[in-house]
Write a protein that holds these residues in place. Sequence first.
Motif, PDB file in Angstrom:
ATOM      1  N   ILE A   8     -29.506 -33.375 -10.470  1.00 46.58           N
ATOM      2  CA  ILE A   8     -30.932 -33.236 -10.795  1.00 46.58           C
ATOM      3  C   ILE A   8     -31.689 -34.510 -10.457  1.00 46.58           C
ATOM      4  CG2 ILE A   8     -32.564 -32.889 -12.681  1.00 46.58           C
ATOM      5  CD1 ILE A   8     -30.330 -31.179 -14.034  1.00 46.58           C
ATOM      6  N   LEU A   9     -31.085 -35.665 -10.740  1.00 51.85           N
ATOM      7  CA  LEU A   9     -31.746 -36.940 -10.432  1.00 51.85           C
ATOM      8  C   LEU A   9     -31.976 -37.075  -8.934  1.00 51.85           C
ATOM      9  CD1 LEU A   9     -32.763 -39.724 -11.308  1.00 51.85           C
ATOM     10  CD2 LEU A   9     -30.404 -40.558 -11.110  1.00 51.85           C
ATOM     11  N   ILE A  10     -30.956 -36.775  -8.132  1.00 50.38           N
ATOM     12  CA  ILE A  10     -31.121 -36.843  -6.678  1.00 50.38           C
ATOM     13  C   ILE A  10     -32.168 -35.829  -6.217  1.00 50.38           C
ATOM     14  CG2 ILE A  10     -29.940 -36.500  -4.476  1.00 50.38           C
ATOM     15  CD1 ILE A  10     -27.359 -37.419  -5.881  1.00 50.38           C
ATOM     16  N   HIS A  11     -32.136 -34.642  -6.812  1.00 50.87           N
ATOM     17  CA  HIS A  11     -33.081 -33.585  -6.460  1.00 50.87           C
ATOM     18  C   HIS A  11     -34.531 -34.040  -6.681  1.00 50.87           C
ATOM     19  CE1 HIS A  11     -34.197 -29.223  -6.169  1.00 50.87           C
ATOM     20  NE2 HIS A  11     -35.229 -29.649  -6.895  1.00 50.87           N
ATOM     21  N   GLU A  12     -34.798 -34.576  -7.867  1.00 45.52           N
ATOM     22  CA  GLU A  12     -36.168 -34.996  -8.178  1.00 45.52           C
ATOM     23  C   GLU A  12     -36.584 -36.215  -7.362  1.00 45.52           C
ATOM     24  OE1 GLU A  12     -38.022 -33.043  -9.718  1.00 45.52           O
ATOM     25  OE2 GLU A  12     -36.395 -31.737 -10.355  1.00 45.52           O
ATOM     26  N   LEU A  13     -35.639 -37.084  -7.055  1.00 41.91           N
ATOM     27  CA  LEU A  13     -35.970 -38.228  -6.196  1.00 41.91           C
ATOM     28  C   LEU A  13     -36.325 -37.760  -4.792  1.00 41.91           C
ATOM     29  CD1 LEU A  13     -33.332 -40.909  -7.251  1.00 41.91           C
ATOM     30  CD2 LEU A  13     -35.786 -40.892  -7.745  1.00 41.91           C
ATOM     31  N   GLY A  14     -35.693 -36.675  -4.335  1.00 34.14           N
ATOM     32  CA  GLY A  14     -36.051 -36.116  -3.034  1.00 34.14           C
ATOM     33  C   GLY A  14     -37.485 -35.620  -3.016  1.00 34.14           C
ATOM     34  N   HIS A  15     -37.864 -34.830  -4.051  1.00 35.19           N
ATOM     35  CA  HIS A  15     -39.256 -34.385  -4.157  1.00 35.19           C
ATOM     36  C   HIS A  15     -40.202 -35.588  -4.216  1.00 35.19           C
ATOM     37  CE1 HIS A  15     -38.271 -30.240  -4.518  1.00 35.19           C
ATOM     38  NE2 HIS A  15     -37.768 -30.297  -5.735  1.00 35.19           N
ATOM     39  N   THR A  16     -39.839 -36.566  -5.038  1.00 39.57           N
ATOM     40  CA  THR A  16     -40.733 -37.705  -5.274  1.00 39.57           C
ATOM     41  C   THR A  16     -40.927 -38.544  -4.022  1.00 39.57           C
ATOM     42  OG1 THR A  16     -40.053 -37.804  -7.599  1.00 39.57           O
ATOM     43  CG2 THR A  16     -41.058 -39.782  -6.665  1.00 39.57           C
ATOM     44  N   ALA A  17     -39.833 -38.855  -3.330  1.00 38.14           N
ATOM     45  CA  ALA A  17     -39.935 -39.718  -2.151  1.00 38.14           C
ATOM     46  C   ALA A  17     -40.814 -39.086  -1.076  1.00 38.14           C
ATOM     47  CB  ALA A  17     -38.540 -39.996  -1.600  1.00 38.14           C
ATOM     48  N   PHE A  18     -40.637 -37.794  -0.836  1.00 39.91           N
ATOM     49  CA  PHE A  18     -41.412 -37.156   0.224  1.00 39.91           C
ATOM     50  C   PHE A  18     -42.839 -36.858  -0.230  1.00 39.91           C
ATOM     51  CE2 PHE A  18     -37.355 -36.951   2.171  1.00 39.91           C
ATOM     52  CZ  PHE A  18     -37.620 -36.865   3.535  1.00 39.91           C
ATOM     53  N   ALA A  19     -43.048 -36.686  -1.534  1.00 41.59           N
ATOM     54  CA  ALA A  19     -44.422 -36.549  -2.017  1.00 41.59           C
ATOM     55  C   ALA A  19     -45.190 -37.845  -1.790  1.00 41.59           C
ATOM     56  CB  ALA A  19     -44.418 -36.171  -3.504  1.00 41.59           C
ATOM     57  N   TRP A  20     -44.579 -38.982  -2.094  1.00 39.00           N
ATOM     58  CA  TRP A  20     -45.226 -40.270  -1.822  1.00 39.00           C
ATOM     59  C   TRP A  20     -45.472 -40.433  -0.325  1.00 39.00           C
ATOM     60  CZ3 TRP A  20     -47.401 -44.007  -4.748  1.00 39.00           C
ATOM     61  CH2 TRP A  20     -47.173 -43.961  -6.133  1.00 39.00           C
ATOM     62  N   LEU A  21     -44.497 -40.003   0.495  1.00 38.70           N
ATOM     63  CA  LEU A  21     -44.630 -40.145   1.937  1.00 38.70           C
ATOM     64  C   LEU A  21     -45.844 -39.390   2.468  1.00 38.70           C
ATOM     65  CD1 LEU A  21     -43.395 -41.195   4.590  1.00 38.70           C
ATOM     66  CD2 LEU A  21     -42.028 -39.108   4.679  1.00 38.70           C
ATOM     67  N   PHE A  22     -46.204 -38.291   1.809  1.00 42.93           N
ATOM     68  CA  PHE A  22     -47.353 -37.505   2.251  1.00 42.93           C
ATOM     69  C   PHE A  22     -48.587 -37.731   1.377  1.00 42.93           C
ATOM     70  CE2 PHE A  22     -43.845 -35.045   4.158  1.00 42.93           C
ATOM     71  CZ  PHE A  22     -44.284 -35.047   5.482  1.00 42.93           C
ATOM     72  N   GLY A  23     -48.596 -38.842   0.638  1.00 38.91           N
ATOM     73  CA  GLY A  23     -49.819 -39.265  -0.017  1.00 38.91           C
ATOM     74  C   GLY A  23     -50.031 -38.808  -1.437  1.00 38.91           C
ATOM     75  N   TYR A  24     -49.013 -38.222  -2.083  1.00 41.53           N
ATOM     76  CA  TYR A  24     -49.153 -37.763  -3.467  1.00 41.53           C
ATOM     77  C   TYR A  24     -48.445 -38.737  -4.414  1.00 41.53           C
ATOM     78  CZ  TYR A  24     -50.479 -33.225  -1.477  1.00 41.53           C
ATOM     79  OH  TYR A  24     -51.098 -32.218  -0.777  1.00 41.53           O
ATOM     80  N   PRO A  25     -49.161 -39.485  -5.237  1.00 37.86           N
ATOM     81  CA  PRO A  25     -48.488 -40.321  -6.256  1.00 37.86           C
ATOM     82  C   PRO A  25     -47.687 -39.423  -7.207  1.00 37.86           C
ATOM     83  CG  PRO A  25     -50.799 -40.931  -6.005  1.00 37.86           C
ATOM     84  CD  PRO A  25     -50.618 -39.648  -5.254  1.00 37.86           C
ATOM     85  N   THR A  26     -46.395 -39.697  -7.331  1.00 41.46           N
ATOM     86  CA  THR A  26     -45.496 -38.788  -8.045  1.00 41.46           C
ATOM     87  C   THR A  26     -44.552 -39.573  -8.937  1.00 41.46           C
ATOM     88  OG1 THR A  26     -45.595 -37.287  -6.153  1.00 41.46           O
ATOM     89  CG2 THR A  26     -43.839 -36.903  -7.756  1.00 41.46           C
ATOM     90  N   ILE A  27     -44.222 -38.984 -10.088  1.00 42.11           N
ATOM     91  CA  ILE A  27     -43.265 -39.569 -11.020  1.00 42.11           C
ATOM     92  C   ILE A  27     -42.207 -38.511 -11.342  1.00 42.11           C
ATOM     93  CG2 ILE A  27     -42.909 -40.559 -13.312  1.00 42.11           C
ATOM     94  CD1 ILE A  27     -45.772 -41.543 -13.239  1.00 42.11           C
ATOM     95  N   PRO A  28     -40.921 -38.802 -11.110  1.00 42.36           N
ATOM     96  CA  PRO A  28     -39.876 -37.826 -11.449  1.00 42.36           C
ATOM     97  C   PRO A  28     -39.562 -37.866 -12.938  1.00 42.36           C
ATOM     98  CG  PRO A  28     -38.884 -39.770 -10.499  1.00 42.36           C
ATOM     99  CD  PRO A  28     -40.379 -39.995 -10.447  1.00 42.36           C
ATOM    100  N   ALA A  29     -39.161 -36.732 -13.489  1.00 39.43           N
ATOM    101  CA  ALA A  29     -38.814 -36.653 -14.911  1.00 39.43           C
ATOM    102  C   ALA A  29     -37.649 -35.685 -15.083  1.00 39.43           C
ATOM    103  CB  ALA A  29     -40.017 -36.196 -15.734  1.00 39.43           C
ATOM    104  N   LEU A  30     -36.838 -35.933 -16.106  1.00 41.14           N
ATOM    105  CA  LEU A  30     -35.717 -35.063 -16.446  1.00 41.14           C
ATOM    106  C   LEU A  30     -36.031 -34.307 -17.729  1.00 41.14           C
ATOM    107  CD1 LEU A  30     -32.716 -37.482 -15.755  1.00 41.14           C
ATOM    108  CD2 LEU A  30     -33.664 -35.745 -14.236  1.00 41.14           C
TER     109      LEU A  30
END
Length: 227
Positions: A76-98
């Motif tokens: 789950i941690l890797i999964h949310e980091l994947g969403h977060t990293a690519f969201a930042w890459l496309f301009g969306y400030p993002t914070i992952p949470a469990l």
Amino acid sequence: MSTCPRCGHELEAPAAECSACGVIFARLREAADRPPRVPVARPPKVSLGSFLAGLGIAAVFVAIGPLRFVFSYLVILIHELGHTAFAWLFGYPTIPALDFRYGGGVSLHGERSSLLLFLIALALGYAARLLWPYPGWRWLGLGVAGFWGLAILTDFDDAIILVMGHGLELVVAGLFLYRALTGRSLRTPAERPAYAFAGWFIVLYDLRFAWQLATDPDHRTVYEQAK
């Protein structure tokens, strides 16, 4: 008074360091006077033992509910980091949470930031400029920058952000299994079975998850509710 055998400078004592050569150069020795090199033991190029042992242990952990639940947070941690990293890459400030109550996780992102997009565009342009002298890397840099811009213009970035949750899981699992199989970049032999276990756990966990989504309507309903 004695003299330095290398530069002829006078030494204050027979065993003194030469101030003219310096500490490092004063200790240089001819190739014939150097001690022979001791060969360093390297791990074998391929080790199926650790690779298969990790597979067996991972299969047990995926099959047993409490163990699967505990180690699922690695996935789950890797999964949310994947969403977060690519969201930042496309301009969306993002914070992952469990979500420790219901399981799973969520990546909370805000509105797209024009300033963030501008900074990322500058970084991609600078990277392409650095790679320009190298023909092969030049086209790779231009291709990545062009694909990034095209994805934003066509809203394809939303699909990429969504996919790269599970996508990053498989990338990390592949890296873990590669290190377990080849022994590359390892400091101790014990890392091999650990990498094999982690890589196989992610793969088997994802296969189980995909099978449940494909065959169990109740599981699909729960997943669509993000619980």
